[in-house]
Design a protein around this motif. Sequence first.
Motif, PDB file in Angstrom:
ATOM      1  N   LEU A   1      15.095 -18.719  -0.646  1.00  0.00           N
ATOM      2  CA  LEU A   1      16.330 -18.757  -1.435  1.00  0.00           C
ATOM      3  C   LEU A   1      16.643 -17.355  -1.961  1.00  0.00           C
ATOM      4  O   LEU A   1      15.730 -16.583  -2.250  1.00  0.00           O
ATOM      5  N   PRO A   2      17.904 -17.015  -2.119  1.00  0.00           N
ATOM      6  CA  PRO A   2      18.279 -15.662  -2.526  1.00  0.00           C
ATOM      7  C   PRO A   2      18.382 -15.443  -4.032  1.00  0.00           C
ATOM      8  O   PRO A   2      18.936 -14.446  -4.475  1.00  0.00           O
ATOM      9  N   GLY A   3      17.817 -16.322  -4.831  1.00  0.00           N
ATOM     10  CA  GLY A   3      17.957 -16.237  -6.281  1.00  0.00           C
ATOM     11  C   GLY A   3      17.507 -14.924  -6.891  1.00  0.00           C
ATOM     12  O   GLY A   3      18.140 -14.413  -7.820  1.00  0.00           O
ATOM     13  N   LEU A   4      16.400 -14.347  -6.397  1.00  0.00           N
ATOM     14  CA  LEU A   4      15.927 -13.071  -6.935  1.00  0.00           C
ATOM     15  C   LEU A   4      16.940 -11.963  -6.672  1.00  0.00           C
ATOM     16  O   LEU A   4      17.181 -11.112  -7.531  1.00  0.00           O
ATOM     17  N   LEU A   5      17.547 -11.985  -5.494  1.00  0.00           N
ATOM     18  CA  LEU A   5      18.552 -10.973  -5.148  1.00  0.00           C
ATOM     19  C   LEU A   5      19.796 -11.129  -6.020  1.00  0.00           C
ATOM     20  O   LEU A   5      20.350 -10.132  -6.500  1.00  0.00           O
ATOM     21  N   TYR A   6      20.229 -12.362  -6.215  1.00  0.00           N
ATOM     22  CA  TYR A   6      21.394 -12.600  -7.068  1.00  0.00           C
ATOM     23  C   TYR A   6      21.128 -12.155  -8.512  1.00  0.00           C
ATOM     24  O   TYR A   6      22.005 -11.598  -9.161  1.00  0.00           O
TER      25      TYR A   6
ATOM     26  N   GLN B   1      24.510  -4.745 -11.607  1.00  0.00           N
ATOM     27  CA  GLN B   1      25.861  -4.600 -11.055  1.00  0.00           C
ATOM     28  C   GLN B   1      25.818  -4.062  -9.623  1.00  0.00           C
ATOM     29  O   GLN B   1      26.463  -3.078  -9.278  1.00  0.00           O
ATOM     30  N   LEU B   2      25.047  -4.740  -8.766  1.00  0.00           N
ATOM     31  CA  LEU B   2      24.873  -4.329  -7.378  1.00  0.00           C
ATOM     32  C   LEU B   2      25.834  -5.061  -6.461  1.00  0.00           C
ATOM     33  O   LEU B   2      26.079  -6.252  -6.635  1.00  0.00           O
ATOM     34  N   ASP B   3      26.337  -4.362  -5.483  1.00  0.00           N
ATOM     35  CA  ASP B   3      27.060  -4.963  -4.374  1.00  0.00           C
ATOM     36  C   ASP B   3      26.006  -5.233  -3.305  1.00  0.00           C
ATOM     37  O   ASP B   3      25.528  -4.300  -2.641  1.00  0.00           O
ATOM     38  N   LEU B   4      25.610  -6.499  -3.158  1.00  0.00           N
ATOM     39  CA  LEU B   4      24.514  -6.824  -2.243  1.00  0.00           C
ATOM     40  C   LEU B   4      24.829  -6.476  -0.787  1.00  0.00           C
ATOM     41  O   LEU B   4      23.912  -6.271   0.005  1.00  0.00           O
ATOM     42  N   SER B   5      26.100  -6.342  -0.441  1.00  0.00           N
ATOM     43  CA  SER B   5      26.433  -5.953   0.933  1.00  0.00           C
ATOM     44  C   SER B   5      26.068  -4.491   1.210  1.00  0.00           C
ATOM     45  O   SER B   5      26.081  -4.053   2.354  1.00  0.00           O
TER      46      SER B   5
ATOM     47  N   MET C   1      22.908   1.030  -2.129  1.00  0.00           N
ATOM     48  CA  MET C   1      22.821   0.953  -3.589  1.00  0.00           C
ATOM     49  C   MET C   1      21.405   0.664  -4.061  1.00  0.00           C
ATOM     50  O   MET C   1      20.971   1.175  -5.067  1.00  0.00           O
ATOM     51  N   ALA C   2      20.704  -0.215  -3.316  1.00  0.00           N
ATOM     52  CA  ALA C   2      19.356  -0.609  -3.717  1.00  0.00           C
ATOM     53  C   ALA C   2      18.592  -1.081  -2.488  1.00  0.00           C
ATOM     54  O   ALA C   2      19.173  -1.586  -1.530  1.00  0.00           O
ATOM     55  N   VAL C   3      17.277  -0.912  -2.571  1.00  0.00           N
ATOM     56  CA  VAL C   3      16.382  -1.421  -1.544  1.00  0.00           C
ATOM     57  C   VAL C   3      15.421  -2.378  -2.227  1.00  0.00           C
ATOM     58  O   VAL C   3      14.822  -2.046  -3.261  1.00  0.00           O
ATOM     59  N   PHE C   4      15.311  -3.557  -1.663  1.00  0.00           N
ATOM     60  CA  PHE C   4      14.382  -4.580  -2.140  1.00  0.00           C
ATOM     61  C   PHE C   4      13.195  -4.612  -1.196  1.00  0.00           C
ATOM     62  O   PHE C   4      13.362  -4.823   0.006  1.00  0.00           O
ATOM     63  N   LEU C   5      12.010  -4.389  -1.750  1.00  0.00           N
ATOM     64  CA  LEU C   5      10.798  -4.347  -0.943  1.00  0.00           C
ATOM     65  C   LEU C   5       9.894  -5.531  -1.273  1.00  0.00           C
ATOM     66  O   LEU C   5       9.531  -5.729  -2.434  1.00  0.00           O
ATOM     67  N   ASP C   6       9.555  -6.266  -0.243  1.00  0.00           N
ATOM     68  CA  ASP C   6       8.536  -7.291  -0.385  1.00  0.00           C
ATOM     69  C   ASP C   6       7.208  -6.579  -0.661  1.00  0.00           C
ATOM     70  O   ASP C   6       7.054  -5.397  -0.355  1.00  0.00           O
ATOM     71  N   ARG C   7       6.270  -7.280  -1.201  1.00  0.00           N
ATOM     72  CA  ARG C   7       4.994  -6.661  -1.580  1.00  0.00           C
ATOM     73  C   ARG C   7       3.939  -6.833  -0.490  1.00  0.00           C
ATOM     74  O   ARG C   7       3.683  -5.934   0.283  1.00  0.00           O
ATOM     75  N   ASP C   8       3.313  -8.002  -0.440  1.00  0.00           N
ATOM     76  CA  ASP C   8       2.155  -8.249   0.416  1.00  0.00           C
ATOM     77  C   ASP C   8       2.516  -8.189   1.895  1.00  0.00           C
ATOM     78  O   ASP C   8       3.348  -8.955   2.378  1.00  0.00           O
ATOM     79  N   GLY C   9       1.888  -7.254   2.607  1.00  0.00           N
ATOM     80  CA  GLY C   9       2.129  -7.103   4.033  1.00  0.00           C
ATOM     81  C   GLY C   9       3.267  -6.155   4.369  1.00  0.00           C
ATOM     82  O   GLY C   9       3.429  -5.764   5.514  1.00  0.00           O
ATOM     83  N   THR C  10       4.071  -5.783   3.375  1.00  0.00           N
ATOM     84  CA  THR C  10       5.200  -4.880   3.610  1.00  0.00           C
ATOM     85  C   THR C  10       4.904  -3.481   3.092  1.00  0.00           C
ATOM     86  O   THR C  10       5.001  -2.514   3.834  1.00  0.00           O
ATOM     87  N   ILE C  11       4.527  -3.371   1.817  1.00  0.00           N
ATOM     88  CA  ILE C  11       4.240  -2.045   1.253  1.00  0.00           C
ATOM     89  C   ILE C  11       2.745  -1.775   1.160  1.00  0.00           C
ATOM     90  O   ILE C  11       2.322  -0.664   0.867  1.00  0.00           O
ATOM     91  N   GLY C  12       1.934  -2.804   1.402  1.00  0.00           N
ATOM     92  CA  GLY C  12       0.486  -2.652   1.331  1.00  0.00           C
ATOM     93  C   GLY C  12      -0.203  -3.980   1.550  1.00  0.00           C
ATOM     94  O   GLY C  12       0.445  -4.986   1.839  1.00  0.00           O
ATOM     95  N   GLY C  13      -1.511  -3.955   1.401  1.00  0.00           N
ATOM     96  CA  GLY C  13      -2.281  -5.180   1.572  1.00  0.00           C
ATOM     97  C   GLY C  13      -2.185  -5.721   2.980  1.00  0.00           C
ATOM     98  O   GLY C  13      -2.148  -4.975   3.947  1.00  0.00           O
ATOM     99  N   ASP C  14      -2.117  -7.033   3.072  1.00  0.00           N
ATOM    100  CA  ASP C  14      -1.953  -7.694   4.366  1.00  0.00           C
ATOM    101  C   ASP C  14      -1.147  -8.967   4.134  1.00  0.00           C
ATOM    102  O   ASP C  14      -0.467  -9.072   3.126  1.00  0.00           O
ATOM    103  N   CYS C  15      -1.224  -9.927   5.030  1.00  0.00           N
ATOM    104  CA  CYS C  15      -0.387 -11.118   4.868  1.00  0.00           C
ATOM    105  C   CYS C  15      -0.937 -12.098   3.825  1.00  0.00           C
ATOM    106  O   CYS C  15      -0.288 -13.069   3.491  1.00  0.00           O
ATOM    107  N   GLU C  16      -2.104 -11.818   3.285  1.00  0.00           N
ATOM    108  CA  GLU C  16      -2.659 -12.620   2.205  1.00  0.00           C
ATOM    109  C   GLU C  16      -2.373 -11.924   0.870  1.00  0.00           C
ATOM    110  O   GLU C  16      -2.364 -10.699   0.797  1.00  0.00           O
ATOM    111  N   VAL C  17      -2.165 -12.698  -0.176  1.00  0.00           N
ATOM    112  CA  VAL C  17      -1.907 -12.122  -1.497  1.00  0.00           C
ATOM    113  C   VAL C  17      -3.172 -11.458  -2.028  1.00  0.00           C
ATOM    114  O   VAL C  17      -4.255 -12.051  -1.999  1.00  0.00           O
TER     115      VAL C  17
END
Length: 180
Positions: free
Chosen positions: A95-100, A107-111, A5-21
Amino acid sequence: MFHTMAVFLDRDGTIGGDCEVQYPGEFHLYPLVKERIALLKDFGVKIFSFTNQPGIAKGEETVESFHEEMLSFGFDGVYLCPHSHKDGCSCRKPLPGLLYQAAQDHQLDLSKCVVIGDRWSDMVAAQDAGCYKILVLTGAGEEALGKYRHKWKTIKPDYVASNIIQAIQWLFVKGDKDIG
C-alpha cells in the motif's frame, strides 16, 4: 537538469543487509551508500526511508531505534510501517500510505519522486503513488523479477539496477548529471 524532489529508499536488501530483517546495531550499509545519499542531498534531493518493520509489532525492536539508525545514515526522514501483515493498516507496503504521508508532510509531488527497492511490494506502492520505480537486484530483487513477478506483472520498473549505487548513478544520468 535534475528534477527529482525526493528519493525513497527501502532498507533491508536495498541499502544494506540482505533480504532478511537485521535490526539496528546488526545492520550494515553497502559500500558507498552513505556517500551517495550525501551526494543526492548536495543536489537538493530529499532522502527518505521507506520500510516495513513488523518486528516492532512483535516487540523485538522499537520505532525509535530504527529512526535513530536511519537518521545517522543521512536520511531526511523515516517512514516505516511498524505493523504485522495481519494488522490491516494502510501504511504497510505494497500500500502507498507511507508515500502519501511523506508527500503530505513535505509538500512533495510524488510524480517527481523515486522509489528504490528490492521487493515487488516496493514497486507496487511506487506505481500506486505515481512515483518512478527502480528495482535493485540485491536482497530480494531477483525473486521480485522471478518467483514474485506475477504479483506485479502489469507494472514495469523504470529501471532495473544491479545495486543501489547503479540505481543512483542512473538518476544522475537520467538527469544529465554524471557522478562518475
